[in-house]
Design a protein around this motif. Structure first.
Motif, PDB file in Angstrom:
ATOM      1  N   LYS A  79       0.834  -1.206   0.000  1.00  0.00           N
ATOM      2  CA  LYS A  79       0.000   0.000   0.000  1.00  0.00           C
ATOM      3  C   LYS A  79       0.865   1.250   0.000  1.00  0.00           C
ATOM      4  O   LYS A  79       0.559   2.241  -0.679  1.00  0.00           O
TER       5      LYS A  79
ATOM      6  N   TYR B  65       1.207   0.093  -6.418  1.00  0.00           N
ATOM      7  CA  TYR B  65       1.279  -0.945  -7.451  1.00  0.00           C
ATOM      8  C   TYR B  65       1.596  -0.312  -8.804  1.00  0.00           C
ATOM      9  O   TYR B  65       1.332   0.878  -8.999  1.00  0.00           O
TER      10      TYR B  65
ATOM     11  N   ASN C 291      -0.219  -6.606  -9.606  1.00  0.00           N
ATOM     12  CA  ASN C 291      -0.874  -5.373 -10.038  1.00  0.00           C
ATOM     13  C   ASN C 291      -1.842  -4.777  -9.024  1.00  0.00           C
ATOM     14  O   ASN C 291      -2.189  -3.606  -9.119  1.00  0.00           O
ATOM     15  N   ASN C 292      -2.287  -5.580  -8.055  1.00  0.00           N
ATOM     16  CA  ASN C 292      -3.247  -5.074  -7.086  1.00  0.00           C
ATOM     17  C   ASN C 292      -3.236  -5.946  -5.830  1.00  0.00           C
ATOM     18  O   ASN C 292      -2.569  -6.987  -5.788  1.00  0.00           O
ATOM     19  N   GLU C 293      -3.977  -5.520  -4.834  1.00  0.00           N
ATOM     20  CA  GLU C 293      -3.982  -6.204  -3.538  1.00  0.00           C
ATOM     21  C   GLU C 293      -4.532  -7.624  -3.640  1.00  0.00           C
ATOM     22  O   GLU C 293      -4.013  -8.541  -2.987  1.00  0.00           O
TER      23      GLU C 293
END
Length: 453
Positions: A149, A153, A172-174
């Motif tokens: 965070k 990303y 690319n993301n959580e």
């Protein structure tokens, strides 16, 4: 000079080392597994010893057995090649305890650079630029999410003890991070007995450039120019070139000088490679150091005229470097393609028996092989069965020769990636040198069109 060298490896690199040893008048000792008992490196070695079952854990990674054979055969040095035990500090220590010279750097340096997190710390201390990322291992998924965070990303999830593209994921993301962290950690534990993971900021569309260095025990360190290894699939190199033609003179000087600076800060000895990512605007970032001979070392030999295996042996014997930096001239352009026993459409391994080989021939075509008619390709090892190297006066000439040579290259009985290599070499972006590490992913993400070769 050494009397007898045991080669703790297999396949084409074992054959390559045997060739130089013969030229130096050094006897060679081969080792082999159950699956490799009739392979070419066994035939070519002056002596050969069985070391265990077909799986690498039973044979080529069996430190105790290899040392036992080295003593029995009265070897005074061991060359580890690349892969397998080549970057294993415990193996280097075992050689030292047995009174056998390990042809490579010290166990302490291998250990420092083998842990990617520690290597990053050392490079920062030495003033070498690194990709922004974590400074200590990430313990679990929750911690990874919190760190990501703050970083933003996309990021790279990496195994600290990783190598060969294993344990690397672009996130690319959580949701992707939550999905992939634990599985990559387990994979790292299985492959490297080390589950430490770390995060790096993902550099968009970089080039993968590495600098070859040689260093002796007397403080002399030189570079042998750079190689462009950007043509890769799933972080595995497919085609390598030397030199990297897209670099400006300023960036090239910065790269080679940074590589020497890094090696000197470690008091490094023998052959090694400093790997970098180079961004679109030619910013450089330390990636990792390989404390061994690289698969792609022949292209450096072609542009410099220097036998890297011979220099490794001489340095390990305690000799001073025979070259000064001003002696190392870069002449022409060399390209290496890796020949894999794999389906060119699915990329799955293709074991089997080779019924016939047709090799292109020419003054500027070089082959590094450990196969012949009748060779059996087993499922136990890496599917790379050889390499072809071409050289031209410049990059366009080298590419033209590469295309001609690939058209003439034939292997029957198994499937190979030769159709893939033919498509890459004729791709406009490849021809124009517009290659980043994303080239294969963006241009060849769908199954390859097979030419039937």
């Amino acid at each position: 000079m050494f009397r007898k060298i045991l080669i703790a490896n297999r396949g084409e690199i074992a054959v390559r080392i045997i060739k130089t040893c013969r030229e130096l008048g050094i006897k060679t000792i081969g080792v082999y597994s159950e699956a490799d008992k009739e392979t070419l490196h066994v035939t070519l070695a002056d002596e050969a010893y069985y070391i265990g079952g077909s799986r690498v854990s039973e044979s080529y990674l069996n430190i105790e057995r290899i040392i036992e054979v080295a003593k029995k055969a009265d070897a005074d040095a061991i060359h580890p090649g690349y892969g397998l035990l080549s970057e294993n500090a415990d193996f280097a220590k075992a050689c030292n305890r047995a009174g056998i010279t390990f042809i490579g750097p010290s166990p302490e340096v291998i250990q420092k650079m083998g842990n990617k997190i520690e290597a990053r710390k050392l490079m920062v201390e030495s003033g070498v630029p690194i990709v922004p990322g974590t400074k200590s291992p990430i313990k679990n998924t929750d911690e990874a999410v919190e760190v990501a965070k703050k970083m933003g990303y996309p990021i790279m999830l990496k195994a600290s003890a990783g190598g060969g593209g294993i344990g690397i994921e672009i996130i690319n993301n959580e949701d992707e991070l939550k999905q992939k962290f634990a599985s990559n950690q387990r994979r790292s534990e299985n492959y490297f007995a080390n589950g430490e993971m770390y995060l790096e900021k993902y550099i968009q569309n970089p080039r993968h450039i590495e600098v070859q260095i040689l260093a002796d025990k007397y403080g002399n360190t030189i570079h042998l120019w750079e190689r462009d290894c950007s043509t890769q699939r799933h972080h595995q190199k497919v085609i390598e070139e030397a030199p990297a033609t897209f670099l400006s003179s300023e960036t090239r000087n910065m790269l080679v000088n940074t590589a020497i600076k890094a090696a000197k800060s470690l008091e490094y000895t023998n052959a090694g490679t400093i790997e970098f990512l180079v961004s679109e605007n030619q910013e450089i970032y330390f990636l990792e150091m390989n404390t061994r001979l690289q698969v792609e070392h022949p292209i450096t030999e072609e542009i410099t005229g220097i036998d890297l295996v011979e220099e490794q042996i001489r340095i390990a014997k305690g000799q001073k470097l025979r070259y000064r930096q001003e002696d190392i001239q870069c002449k022409g352009h060399a390209i290496e393609v890796r020949i894999y026993a794999e389906d060119p459409v699915t990329f799955f391994p293709s074991p089997g028996t080779i019924s016939n080989i047709t090799l292109p021939e020419g003054e500027n075509i070089r082959h590094e092989l450990a196969i012949q008619n009748g060779s059996i390709i087993t499922p136990f090892y890496d599917p790379m069965i050889g390499k072809m190297i071409v050289k031209g006066a410049d990059r366009p000439e080298a590419i033209s020769l590469l295309k001609e040579a690939l058209e003439e290259y034939g292997i029957e009985g198994i499937k190979t990636n030769i159709p893939t290599l033919m498509e890459i070499s004729s791709h406009p972006k490849f021809e124009q040198g517009e290659i980043t590490t994303n080239f294969m992913k963006t241009e060849f993400n769908s199954p390859m069109k097979s030419s039937g070769r």
